[in-house]
Design a protein around this motif. Structure first.
Motif, PDB file in Angstrom:
ATOM      1  N   ALA A  24      -7.285  22.446  27.858  1.00  0.00           N
ATOM      2  CA  ALA A  24      -7.396  23.508  26.855  1.00  0.00           C
ATOM      3  C   ALA A  24      -6.212  23.753  25.930  1.00  0.00           C
ATOM      4  O   ALA A  24      -6.158  23.830  24.678  1.00  0.00           O
ATOM      5  CB  ALA A  24      -7.773  24.787  27.301  1.00  0.00           C
ATOM      6  N   ALA A  25      -4.892  23.520  26.609  1.00  0.00           N
ATOM      7  CA  ALA A  25      -3.690  23.616  26.054  1.00  0.00           C
ATOM      8  C   ALA A  25      -3.344  22.487  24.830  1.00  0.00           C
ATOM      9  O   ALA A  25      -2.978  22.927  23.801  1.00  0.00           O
ATOM     10  CB  ALA A  25      -2.538  23.582  27.182  1.00  0.00           C
ATOM     11  N   LEU A  26      -3.796  21.384  25.137  1.00  0.00           N
ATOM     12  CA  LEU A  26      -3.578  20.335  24.374  1.00  0.00           C
ATOM     13  C   LEU A  26      -4.334  20.570  22.756  1.00  0.00           C
ATOM     14  O   LEU A  26      -3.711  20.829  21.905  1.00  0.00           O
ATOM     15  CB  LEU A  26      -4.081  19.108  24.795  1.00  0.00           C
ATOM     16  N   PRO A  27      -5.422  20.923  22.876  1.00  0.00           N
ATOM     17  CA  PRO A  27      -6.039  21.079  21.710  1.00  0.00           C
ATOM     18  C   PRO A  27      -5.646  22.341  20.917  1.00  0.00           C
ATOM     19  O   PRO A  27      -5.478  22.521  19.634  1.00  0.00           O
ATOM     20  CB  PRO A  27      -7.847  21.129  21.696  1.00  0.00           C
ATOM     21  N   ILE A  28      -5.351  23.342  21.623  1.00  0.00           N
ATOM     22  CA  ILE A  28      -5.057  24.828  21.255  1.00  0.00           C
ATOM     23  C   ILE A  28      -3.539  24.561  20.421  1.00  0.00           C
ATOM     24  O   ILE A  28      -3.201  24.994  19.363  1.00  0.00           O
ATOM     25  CB  ILE A  28      -5.039  25.700  22.047  1.00  0.00           C
ATOM     26  N   ILE A  29      -2.665  23.907  20.994  1.00  0.00           N
ATOM     27  CA  ILE A  29      -1.486  23.353  20.385  1.00  0.00           C
ATOM     28  C   ILE A  29      -1.750  22.660  19.352  1.00  0.00           C
ATOM     29  O   ILE A  29      -1.037  23.144  18.209  1.00  0.00           O
ATOM     30  CB  ILE A  29      -0.352  22.795  21.800  1.00  0.00           C
ATOM     31  N   ALA A  30      -2.557  21.702  19.055  1.00  0.00           N
ATOM     32  CA  ALA A  30      -2.862  20.998  18.033  1.00  0.00           C
ATOM     33  C   ALA A  30      -3.462  21.767  16.926  1.00  0.00           C
ATOM     34  O   ALA A  30      -2.986  21.812  15.770  1.00  0.00           O
ATOM     35  CB  ALA A  30      -3.796  19.766  18.362  1.00  0.00           C
ATOM     36  N   ALA A  31      -4.123  22.860  17.430  1.00  0.00           N
ATOM     37  CA  ALA A  31      -4.829  23.643  16.455  1.00  0.00           C
ATOM     38  C   ALA A  31      -3.791  24.646  15.600  1.00  0.00           C
ATOM     39  O   ALA A  31      -4.096  25.129  14.586  1.00  0.00           O
ATOM     40  CB  ALA A  31      -5.893  24.715  17.055  1.00  0.00           C
ATOM     41  N   SER A  32      -2.538  24.814  16.162  1.00  0.00           N
ATOM     42  CA  SER A  32      -1.334  25.407  15.314  1.00  0.00           C
ATOM     43  C   SER A  32      -1.127  24.774  14.171  1.00  0.00           C
ATOM     44  O   SER A  32      -0.645  25.542  13.115  1.00  0.00           O
ATOM     45  CB  SER A  32      -0.268  25.400  16.376  1.00  0.00           C
ATOM     46  N   LEU A  33      -1.408  23.539  14.062  1.00  0.00           N
ATOM     47  CA  LEU A  33      -1.284  22.823  12.626  1.00  0.00           C
ATOM     48  C   LEU A  33      -2.035  23.253  11.490  1.00  0.00           C
ATOM     49  O   LEU A  33      -1.928  23.276  10.414  1.00  0.00           O
ATOM     50  CB  LEU A  33      -1.445  21.427  12.838  1.00  0.00           C
ATOM     51  N   LEU A  34      -3.170  24.157  11.892  1.00  0.00           N
ATOM     52  CA  LEU A  34      -4.068  24.550  10.858  1.00  0.00           C
ATOM     53  C   LEU A  34      -3.508  25.879  10.058  1.00  0.00           C
ATOM     54  O   LEU A  34      -4.295  26.021   9.231  1.00  0.00           O
ATOM     55  CB  LEU A  34      -5.402  25.112  11.395  1.00  0.00           C
TER      56      LEU A  34
END
Ligand code: EPU
Length: 417
Positions: A24-34
């Motif tokens: 869950a942490a990996l995609p949520i960290i990636a989502a910060s780019l949005l």
């Protein structure tokens, strides 16, 4: 390279705190780019894969600071849109930056992940979905090169309910113009956690956790403070460890509603669960009973628990049939369990496990993350000294595993090779 030396055969007893969920942490960290600005993500486990995602973001020009289970990410100065081969080859989940980059910046160049130990793991469904949303996608010299103006909402049917595919498309659709329907979407709790994080950023998402997700794109998302759900696979792994060591373990800080299928199977083989004030107490049987299992997308039995379940079945009373339906090569632990005396035959995606009364200690080689957990569980049950080599696989996904094991009475020691 580190290895783990385990003197098994002890009944493990005590409490284990479950860490935040890596997947869950990996995609949520990636989502910060949005969004542009500072995101603070808490309950982030201290793991190699998380640091790789941090390096990837830093490579794009973002600030990434990790301390005390918190990741603080500043995405104001992102100016590079490329995920290089050297990072992607160490972690396939790097592909999760593709959706956010194309959605926010209109361009992305991400190395195509190759196959990995557990299977070919294509990303065709990620790419087909983004193309349907209007991105222009080419494969050039091993890279996915994506360009496009603002993405457009559309209906996307996923041939298989891919977890990271659903996540990539959900992130991209959050900033697209109009409505996207993701059909046959993955229903994993990690997908729901990402949706909740996106909603906190201002995204309009309905239906995450069901097979149709509806996303109404917005013009802009804002940075977020968010706390990650507990890792259901880590919790399931410690339940399996209780099951194989005749243990008595209290699993703390976990979400039992994410563990239905695993707990149902573990009960079937003889584990006893008891709700206590600070978690769930798991008591292992003197000898587990055999039971069949088939891995399925959530809410089915998770492929990420198959190897650990097989370790228990290797000492069960009776024969069990274990079917792996998600990944074509996820039986690498079999050869190692056999070296401990296990009686397992594999034909295609089916393993037949004839339980033996006791496993024997042996030197072992970890081949992937969940295989490492399976071998450690088996070693904890076997009398004598087992060495598990290539511990870096374990370090990708289990936070402080040996400290947690020592706390419940295991005799384990990490040493440099
Ligand atoms: N697939 C396709 N095309 C695609 C994408 C997937 O055919 O475009 C197939 C795969 O080959 C596989 C199936 O769909 O047969 C499911 O794969 P999925 O895409 O769901 O897997 P993933 O997203 O790459 C995540 C987890 C894995 C976990 C699987 C299944 C992350 C970062 N990884 O992988 O976790 O096993 O879902 O639940 O979320 C692990 O933590 O040890 C691990 C491998």
């Amino acid at each position: 390279m580190d290895k783990l030396i385990i003197h098994g055969g002890k009944r493990l007893k005590g409490g284990v705190d479950i860490s935040g969920a890596k997947n869950a942490a990996l995609p949520i960290i990636a989502a910060s780019l949005l969004a542009s600005g500072y995101c603070t993500i808490s309950n982030v486990p201290n793991l190699k894969d998380i640091m790789t995602m941090g390096r990837l973001l830093a490579n794009l020009g973002a600030g990434f600071h990790y301390e005390d289970r918190k990741a603080i990410i500043n995405t104001e100065k992102v100016k590079i849109f490329e995920a290089p081969y050297d990072l992607v080859r160490t972690m396939r989940a790097s592909i999760l930056v593709l959706g956010p980059l194309i959605a926010r910046f209109g361009r992305a160049k991400v190395s195509l992940p190759g196959g990995c130990a557990i299977g070919a793991r294509p990303i065709n469904l990620h790419l087909i979905g983004l193309e349907k949303m209007g991105a222009d996608i080419k494969l050039e010299s091993g890279y996915v090169v994506a360009k496009g103006k603002r993405l457009k909402g559309t209906s996307i049917y996923l041939d298989v309910p891919t977890v990271t595919g659903t996540e990539n498309l959900m992130m991209a659709a959050s900033l697209a113009k109009g409505r996207t329907l993701l059909e046959n979407a993955a229903r994993e709790p990690e997908v729901v956690d990402l949706a909740n994080a996106l909603i906190s950023m201002g995204a309009r998402i309905k239906g995450a956790g069901e097979s149709v997700i509806e996303i109404e794109g917005v013009d802009e998302l804002k940075p977020v403070n968010y706390s990650i759900i507990p890792d259901r696979i880590e919790a399931g792994t410690f339940m399996a460890i209780a099951g194989i060591t005749e243990g008595d373990i209290i699993i703390k800080r976990c979400r039992l509603d994410h563990l239905d299928a695993s707990m149902m199977k573990l009960k079937e083989v003889g584990l006893v669960f008891e709700h206590v004030s600070d978690g769930i107490r798991v008591i292992g049987p003197s000898r587990p009973k055999a039971a069949d299992v088939k891995t399925m997308p959530y809410p089915g039995f998770p492929t990420d628990m198959q190897a650990q379940f097989m370790a228990i079945m290797s000492i069960a009373d009776g024969t069990s049939i274990i079917k792996e339906t998600i990944f074509e090569n996820r039986f690498m632990h079999v050869a190692e369990l056999r070296r401990m005396g296990a009686d397992i035959i594999v034909e295609g995606g089916t393993a037949t496990v004839k339980g033996i009364s006791k496993l024997k200690a042996a030197p072992l080689m970890a081949t992937d993350l969940r295989a490492s957990a399976s071998l450690i569980a088996a070693a904890l049950a076997a009398k004598g000294e087992t060495t598990v080599h290539r511990l870096y696989h374990l370090d990708r996904g289990y936070e402080n595993m040996e400290e947690k094991l020592v706390k419940i009475g295991a005799d384990v020691k990490r040493v440099k090779e």
